[in-house]
Design a protein around this motif. Sequence first.
Motif, mmCIF file in Angstrom:
data_model
loop_
_atom_site.group_PDB
_atom_site.id
_atom_site.type_symbol
_atom_site.label_atom_id
_atom_site.label_comp_id
_atom_site.label_asym_id
_atom_site.label_seq_id
_atom_site.Cartn_x
_atom_site.Cartn_y
_atom_site.Cartn_z
ATOM 1 N N VAL A 19 18.589 15.850 47.305
ATOM 2 C CA VAL A 19 18.773 14.793 46.218
ATOM 3 C C VAL A 19 18.082 13.372 46.346
ATOM 4 N N THR A 20 17.833 12.923 47.539
ATOM 5 C CA THR A 20 17.022 11.727 47.990
ATOM 6 C C THR A 20 15.477 11.786 47.572
ATOM 7 N N LEU A 21 14.964 13.002 47.833
ATOM 8 C CA LEU A 21 13.618 13.367 47.426
ATOM 9 C C LEU A 21 13.455 13.579 45.983
ATOM 10 N N VAL A 22 14.353 14.205 45.328
ATOM 11 C CA VAL A 22 14.216 14.362 43.842
ATOM 12 C C VAL A 22 14.587 13.316 43.138
ATOM 13 N N VAL A 23 15.393 12.374 43.647
ATOM 14 C CA VAL A 23 15.534 10.829 42.909
ATOM 15 C C VAL A 23 14.308 10.081 43.139
ATOM 16 N N LEU A 24 13.791 10.392 44.254
ATOM 17 C CA LEU A 24 12.640 9.226 44.542
ATOM 18 C C LEU A 24 11.446 9.682 43.779
ATOM 19 N N LEU A 25 11.214 11.164 43.507
ATOM 20 C CA LEU A 25 10.136 11.527 42.636
ATOM 21 C C LEU A 25 10.394 11.371 41.119
ATOM 22 N N ILE A 26 11.586 11.742 40.706
ATOM 23 C CA ILE A 26 11.888 11.765 39.306
ATOM 24 C C ILE A 26 12.069 10.416 38.499
ATOM 25 N N LEU A 27 12.593 9.631 39.290
ATOM 26 C CA LEU A 27 13.492 8.547 38.615
ATOM 27 C C LEU A 27 12.301 7.512 38.200
ATOM 28 N N PRO A 28 11.358 7.176 38.830
ATOM 29 C CA PRO A 28 10.149 6.290 38.404
ATOM 30 C C PRO A 28 9.507 6.896 37.128
ATOM 31 N N GLY A 29 9.248 8.341 37.144
ATOM 32 C CA GLY A 29 8.575 8.776 36.075
ATOM 33 C C GLY A 29 9.803 8.871 34.706
ATOM 34 N N LEU A 30 10.812 9.136 34.957
ATOM 35 C CA LEU A 30 11.677 8.969 33.756
ATOM 36 C C LEU A 30 11.740 7.519 33.160
ATOM 37 N N ILE A 31 11.972 6.564 34.032
ATOM 38 C CA ILE A 31 11.878 5.234 33.607
ATOM 39 C C ILE A 31 10.463 4.832 32.770
ATOM 40 N N VAL A 32 9.604 5.578 33.444
ATOM 41 C CA VAL A 32 8.275 5.039 32.700
ATOM 42 C C VAL A 32 8.113 5.906 31.326
ATOM 43 N N GLY A 33 8.722 7.064 31.324
ATOM 44 C CA GLY A 33 8.937 7.949 30.013
ATOM 45 C C GLY A 33 9.657 7.332 29.141
ATOM 46 N N VAL A 34 10.776 6.801 29.434
ATOM 47 C CA VAL A 34 11.406 6.163 28.356
ATOM 48 C C VAL A 34 10.993 4.855 27.783
ATOM 49 N N LEU A 35 10.201 4.203 28.413
ATOM 50 C CA LEU A 35 9.405 3.023 28.142
ATOM 51 C C LEU A 35 8.324 3.406 27.199
ATOM 52 N N VAL A 36 7.477 4.410 27.609
ATOM 53 C CA VAL A 36 6.576 4.685 26.547
ATOM 54 C C VAL A 36 7.212 5.349 25.390
ATOM 55 N N SER A 37 8.222 6.154 25.419
ATOM 56 C CA SER A 37 8.832 6.433 24.399
ATOM 57 C C SER A 37 9.462 5.561 23.261
ATOM 58 N N LEU A 38 9.817 4.271 24.040
ATOM 59 C CA LEU A 38 10.200 3.113 23.204
ATOM 60 C C LEU A 38 9.016 2.755 22.435
ATOM 61 N N VAL A 39 7.907 2.528 23.081
ATOM 62 C CA VAL A 39 6.830 1.889 22.543
ATOM 63 C C VAL A 39 6.115 2.928 21.329
ATOM 64 N N GLN A 40 6.292 4.137 21.759
ATOM 65 C CA GLN A 40 5.942 5.162 20.880
ATOM 66 C C GLN A 40 6.685 5.147 19.408
ATOM 67 N N ALA A 41 8.016 4.829 19.639
ATOM 68 C CA ALA A 41 8.961 4.609 18.454
ATOM 69 C C ALA A 41 8.775 3.530 17.759
ATOM 70 N N ALA A 42 8.274 2.466 18.440
ATOM 71 C CA ALA A 42 7.932 1.395 17.635
ATOM 72 C C ALA A 42 6.812 1.300 16.894
ATOM 73 N N THR A 43 5.855 1.925 17.460
ATOM 74 C CA THR A 43 4.200 1.817 16.869
ATOM 75 C C THR A 43 4.201 3.095 16.012
ATOM 76 N N GLN A 44 5.193 4.302 16.151
ATOM 77 C CA GLN A 44 5.071 5.392 15.488
ATOM 78 C C GLN A 44 3.698 6.093 15.945
ATOM 79 N N ILE A 45 3.433 6.118 17.138
ATOM 80 C CA ILE A 45 2.293 6.722 17.688
ATOM 81 C C ILE A 45 2.712 8.011 18.138
ATOM 82 N N ASN A 46 2.445 9.311 17.917
ATOM 83 C CA ASN A 46 3.067 10.335 18.350
ATOM 84 C C ASN A 46 1.882 11.150 19.138
#
Length: 90
Positions: A19-46
């Motif tokens: 769990v420690t290793l998976v959270v360390l690897l997945i969590l930063p990518g998840l946060i960046v993915g959410v931020l990028v999807s918010l930007v994509q939704a705001a700018t309507q770039i798919n």
Amino acid sequence: MLTPDIAVDLVNDSLYVVVTLVVLLILPGLIVGVLVSLVQAATQINEQTLSFLPRLLVTLATIALAGHWMAGLLMDFCVETFRRAATLVG
């Protein structure tokens, strides 16, 4: 002899490491993915590469920065597991 208490401790320690290793690897990518999807939704770039590339770069940066610590955690777990196995045999 392997008792249920020892088996539970071994499973508990292994789940902690996983769990420690998976959270360390997945969590930063998840946060960046959410931020990028918010930007994509705001700018309507798919664009697929716009969401994939930042997550890949953040995951690689996480491995580069925390790889030494992750390898040490895995090595410590393996050494401790072999130590326990040696005491179980006798």
